[in-house]
Motif scaffolding. Structure first.
Motif, PDB file in Angstrom:
ATOM      1  N   MET A  37       2.043 -19.064 -26.416  1.00 27.05           N
ATOM      2  CA  MET A  37       1.029 -17.994 -26.416  1.00 27.05           C
ATOM      3  C   MET A  37       1.256 -17.082 -27.615  1.00 27.05           C
ATOM      4  O   MET A  37       2.374 -16.664 -27.879  1.00 27.05           O
ATOM      5  CB  MET A  37       1.145 -17.208 -25.103  1.00 27.05           C
ATOM      6  N   GLU A  38       0.161 -16.804 -28.274  1.00 27.13           N
ATOM      7  CA  GLU A  38       0.197 -15.916 -29.440  1.00 27.13           C
ATOM      8  C   GLU A  38       0.603 -14.495 -29.017  1.00 27.13           C
ATOM      9  O   GLU A  38       0.250 -14.047 -27.933  1.00 27.13           O
ATOM     10  CB  GLU A  38      -1.227 -15.955 -29.997  1.00 27.13           C
ATOM     11  N   ILE A  39       1.346 -13.827 -29.893  1.00 29.45           N
ATOM     12  CA  ILE A  39       1.812 -12.483 -29.539  1.00 29.45           C
ATOM     13  C   ILE A  39       0.712 -11.446 -29.841  1.00 29.45           C
ATOM     14  O   ILE A  39      -0.025 -11.578 -30.822  1.00 29.45           O
ATOM     15  CB  ILE A  39       3.122 -12.140 -30.279  1.00 29.45           C
ATOM     16  N   PHE A  40       0.597 -10.442 -28.980  1.00 30.55           N
ATOM     17  CA  PHE A  40      -0.429  -9.406 -29.181  1.00 30.55           C
ATOM     18  C   PHE A  40       0.117  -8.259 -30.032  1.00 30.55           C
ATOM     19  O   PHE A  40       1.193  -7.730 -29.737  1.00 30.55           O
ATOM     20  CB  PHE A  40      -0.898  -8.859 -27.833  1.00 30.55           C
ATOM     21  N   ASN A  41      -0.657  -7.888 -31.071  1.00 29.25           N
ATOM     22  CA  ASN A  41      -0.264  -6.758 -31.915  1.00 29.25           C
ATOM     23  C   ASN A  41      -1.408  -5.778 -32.119  1.00 29.25           C
ATOM     24  O   ASN A  41      -1.323  -4.893 -32.965  1.00 29.25           O
ATOM     25  CB  ASN A  41       0.208  -7.263 -33.288  1.00 29.25           C
ATOM     26  N   THR A  83       2.303 -17.143 -14.995  1.00 30.65           N
ATOM     27  CA  THR A  83       3.630 -17.663 -15.367  1.00 30.65           C
ATOM     28  C   THR A  83       3.586 -18.447 -16.674  1.00 30.65           C
ATOM     29  O   THR A  83       4.612 -18.616 -17.321  1.00 30.65           O
ATOM     30  CB  THR A  83       4.203 -18.596 -14.273  1.00 30.65           C
ATOM     31  N   VAL A  84       2.440 -18.962 -17.063  1.00 29.34           N
ATOM     32  CA  VAL A  84       2.351 -19.738 -18.309  1.00 29.34           C
ATOM     33  C   VAL A  84       2.263 -18.805 -19.521  1.00 29.34           C
ATOM     34  O   VAL A  84       3.056 -18.895 -20.453  1.00 29.34           O
ATOM     35  CB  VAL A  84       1.140 -20.706 -18.267  1.00 29.34           C
ATOM     36  N   SER A  85       1.349 -17.871 -19.486  1.00 29.58           N
ATOM     37  CA  SER A  85       1.220 -16.942 -20.623  1.00 29.58           C
ATOM     38  C   SER A  85       2.279 -15.844 -20.564  1.00 29.58           C
ATOM     39  O   SER A  85       2.481 -15.120 -21.535  1.00 29.58           O
ATOM     40  CB  SER A  85      -0.170 -16.311 -20.635  1.00 29.58           C
ATOM     41  N   GLN A  86       2.925 -15.705 -19.430  1.00 27.93           N
ATOM     42  CA  GLN A  86       3.920 -14.644 -19.184  1.00 27.93           C
ATOM     43  C   GLN A  86       3.322 -13.256 -19.394  1.00 27.93           C
ATOM     44  O   GLN A  86       3.931 -12.380 -19.999  1.00 27.93           O
ATOM     45  CB  GLN A  86       5.154 -14.850 -20.050  1.00 27.93           C
ATOM     46  N   ILE A  87       2.100 -13.130 -18.885  1.00 29.05           N
ATOM     47  CA  ILE A  87       1.422 -11.835 -18.968  1.00 29.05           C
ATOM     48  C   ILE A  87       1.231 -11.261 -17.560  1.00 29.05           C
ATOM     49  O   ILE A  87       0.738 -11.946 -16.659  1.00 29.05           O
ATOM     50  CB  ILE A  87       0.081 -11.951 -19.717  1.00 29.05           C
ATOM     51  N   GLU A 130      -2.400  -1.617 -17.048  1.00 30.84           N
ATOM     52  CA  GLU A 130      -1.203  -1.760 -17.877  1.00 30.84           C
ATOM     53  C   GLU A 130      -0.878  -3.229 -18.081  1.00 30.84           C
ATOM     54  O   GLU A 130      -0.783  -3.997 -17.117  1.00 30.84           O
ATOM     55  CB  GLU A 130      -0.021  -1.046 -17.213  1.00 30.84           C
ATOM     56  N   PHE A 131      -0.722  -3.590 -19.329  1.00 30.07           N
ATOM     57  CA  PHE A 131      -0.521  -4.980 -19.758  1.00 30.07           C
ATOM     58  C   PHE A 131       0.920  -5.152 -20.201  1.00 30.07           C
ATOM     59  O   PHE A 131       1.475  -4.302 -20.902  1.00 30.07           O
ATOM     60  CB  PHE A 131      -1.482  -5.190 -20.936  1.00 30.07           C
ATOM     61  N   LEU A 132       1.536  -6.257 -19.793  1.00 30.08           N
ATOM     62  CA  LEU A 132       2.890  -6.572 -20.280  1.00 30.08           C
ATOM     63  C   LEU A 132       2.946  -8.047 -20.657  1.00 30.08           C
ATOM     64  O   LEU A 132       2.661  -8.921 -19.829  1.00 30.08           O
ATOM     65  CB  LEU A 132       3.935  -6.292 -19.193  1.00 30.08           C
ATOM     66  N   GLN A 133       3.300  -8.318 -21.906  1.00 24.35           N
ATOM     67  CA  GLN A 133       3.496  -9.699 -22.358  1.00 24.35           C
ATOM     68  C   GLN A 133       4.977  -9.903 -22.669  1.00 24.35           C
ATOM     69  O   GLN A 133       5.555  -9.143 -23.461  1.00 24.35           O
ATOM     70  CB  GLN A 133       2.676  -9.960 -23.633  1.00 24.35           C
ATOM     71  N   LEU A 134       5.563 -10.909 -22.040  1.00 24.32           N
ATOM     72  CA  LEU A 134       6.940 -11.266 -22.389  1.00 24.32           C
ATOM     73  C   LEU A 134       6.855 -12.275 -23.533  1.00 24.32           C
ATOM     74  O   LEU A 134       6.102 -13.247 -23.453  1.00 24.32           O
ATOM     75  CB  LEU A 134       7.654 -11.897 -21.198  1.00 24.32           C
ATOM     76  N   HIS A 135       7.603 -12.019 -24.602  1.00 28.26           N
ATOM     77  CA  HIS A 135       7.510 -12.898 -25.776  1.00 28.26           C
ATOM     78  C   HIS A 135       8.835 -12.928 -26.510  1.00 28.26           C
ATOM     79  O   HIS A 135       9.511 -11.889 -26.609  1.00 28.26           O
ATOM     80  CB  HIS A 135       6.396 -12.403 -26.711  1.00 28.26           C
ATOM     81  N   ARG A 136       9.188 -14.098 -27.048  1.00 29.44           N
ATOM     82  CA  ARG A 136      10.466 -14.251 -27.757  1.00 29.44           C
ATOM     83  C   ARG A 136      10.551 -13.375 -28.997  1.00 29.44           C
ATOM     84  O   ARG A 136      11.636 -13.044 -29.467  1.00 29.44           O
ATOM     85  CB  ARG A 136      10.652 -15.707 -28.208  1.00 29.44           C
ATOM     86  N   GLU A 137       9.395 -13.039 -29.553  1.00 24.88           N
ATOM     87  CA  GLU A 137       9.406 -12.186 -30.760  1.00 24.88           C
ATOM     88  C   GLU A 137       9.343 -10.694 -30.411  1.00 24.88           C
ATOM     89  O   GLU A 137       9.148  -9.852 -31.291  1.00 24.88           O
ATOM     90  CB  GLU A 137       8.223 -12.558 -31.665  1.00 24.88           C
ATOM     91  N   GLY A 138       9.460 -10.396 -29.136  1.00 25.05           N
ATOM     92  CA  GLY A 138       9.402  -8.990 -28.711  1.00 25.05           C
ATOM     93  C   GLY A 138       8.339  -8.819 -27.645  1.00 25.05           C
ATOM     94  O   GLY A 138       7.221  -9.307 -27.819  1.00 25.05           O
ATOM     95  N   HIS A 139       8.693  -8.146 -26.566  1.00 25.43           N
ATOM     96  CA  HIS A 139       7.713  -7.938 -25.496  1.00 25.43           C
ATOM     97  C   HIS A 139       6.676  -6.899 -25.934  1.00 25.43           C
ATOM     98  O   HIS A 139       6.927  -6.084 -26.812  1.00 25.43           O
ATOM     99  CB  HIS A 139       8.423  -7.477 -24.220  1.00 25.43           C
ATOM    100  N   ARG A 140       5.526  -6.964 -25.312  1.00 23.78           N
ATOM    101  CA  ARG A 140       4.432  -6.044 -25.646  1.00 23.78           C
ATOM    102  C   ARG A 140       3.930  -5.374 -24.370  1.00 23.78           C
ATOM    103  O   ARG A 140       3.605  -6.064 -23.400  1.00 23.78           O
ATOM    104  CB  ARG A 140       3.259  -6.813 -26.281  1.00 23.78           C
ATOM    105  N   ARG A 141       3.889  -4.049 -24.404  1.00 21.94           N
ATOM    106  CA  ARG A 141       3.388  -3.309 -23.232  1.00 21.94           C
ATOM    107  C   ARG A 141       2.349  -2.305 -23.704  1.00 21.94           C
ATOM    108  O   ARG A 141       2.609  -1.530 -24.646  1.00 21.94           O
ATOM    109  CB  ARG A 141       4.554  -2.602 -22.554  1.00 21.94           C
ATOM    110  N   ALA A 142       1.196  -2.330 -23.069  1.00 20.51           N
ATOM    111  CA  ALA A 142       0.106  -1.435 -23.473  1.00 20.51           C
ATOM    112  C   ALA A 142      -0.515  -0.824 -22.222  1.00 20.51           C
ATOM    113  O   ALA A 142      -0.603  -1.478 -21.178  1.00 20.51           O
ATOM    114  CB  ALA A 142      -0.946  -2.219 -24.241  1.00 20.51           C
TER     115      ALA A 142
END
Ligand SMILES: Cc1cc2nc3c(=O)[nH]c(=O)nc-3n(C[C@H](O)[C@H](O)[C@H](O)COP(=O)(O)O)c2cc1C
Length: 196
Positions: A1-5, A86-90, A168-180
């Motif tokens: 999954m692409e990381i959100f920025n 569980t797949v996108s880890q969002i 509230e959104f939370l993405q778990l990602h190897r390049e850094g988690h994202r919470r908005a």
């Protein structure tokens, strides 16, 4: 999954996924957990996400109006929603305040429910009542009844449109988690990144 920025991209993605979830039985967000206060105790339960409107900020579920989540409410139908893929880890957490749909709209939904779906609202006694045998819950022969014969259960059926106040959104990602976080403030959405 692409990381959100990008906050607008998070927003668009979240609502798009919610709308898909309300239409696809197998979508990971189809069966959220909703929590509220019943008396002084927090309670959680799974519900089916039935309808989503980004325009109206609504998430809809159906329930029996005699159920604890509704009947022990304070004046407001405040729920906290939890979705996880569980797949996108969002993960999505939503705070909402509910409004019961109009009688006309509830009638319209009811007419479209098959007998097996109506059984959820047809118990003789309120949900949660102690019974001697499982089959004591429903009127005898319920599943062999015609649609019209089950219409009495309409009195227990309720659909609730839950207006989103905070998402509230939370993405778990190897390049850094994202919470908005997006908060409905003075008639518009205020958005911020948060430390995950
Ligand atoms: C997969 C699944 C979907 C469910 N969907 C709903 C639903 O849409 N509405 C509902 O009121 N209860 C639904 N339930 C039952 C609730 O989780 C809960 O057991 C019931 O509503 C009683 O909760 P309460 O005592 O907190 O009101 C569902 C349960 C499962 C396992």
């Amino acid at each position: 999954m692409e990381i959100f920025n990008d906050l607008p991209a998070v927003w668009t993605y979240s609502w798009q996924q919610l709308e898909e979830a309300s239409q696809e039985n197998n979508h990971p967000w189809r069966l959220p957990v909703i929590a509220n206060l019943t008396g002084s105790q927090v309670s959680q339960r799974t519900v089916v996400l039935r309808k989503v409107s980004q325009k109206e900020r609504h998430l809809r579920f159906y329930t029996d109006l005699r159920s604890a989540k509704i009947s022990q409410k304070d004046e407001r139908l405040r729920f906290s929603w939890l979705f996880y893929n569980t797949v996108s880890q969002i993960q999505l957490r939503i705070q909402s305040e509910g409004v019961v749909v109009s009688v006309e709209e509830a009638d319209r939904i009811w007419r479209g429910l098959p007998v097996y779906a109506r059984s959820t609202y047809a118990s003789i006694k309120p949900p949660g009542t102690i019974i001697t045998r499982p089959k004591d819950a429903l009127p005898a022969g319920f599943f062999t009844m015609s649609s019209i014969q089950t219409d009495a259960a309409r009195a227990n059926f309720m659909a609730i449109d839950n207006q989103v106040k905070e998402l509230e959104f939370l993405q778990l990602h190897r390049e850094g988690h994202r919470r908005a976080r997006f908060v409905w403030t003075d008639g518009q959405w205020e958005s911020n990144w948060l430390v995950p």
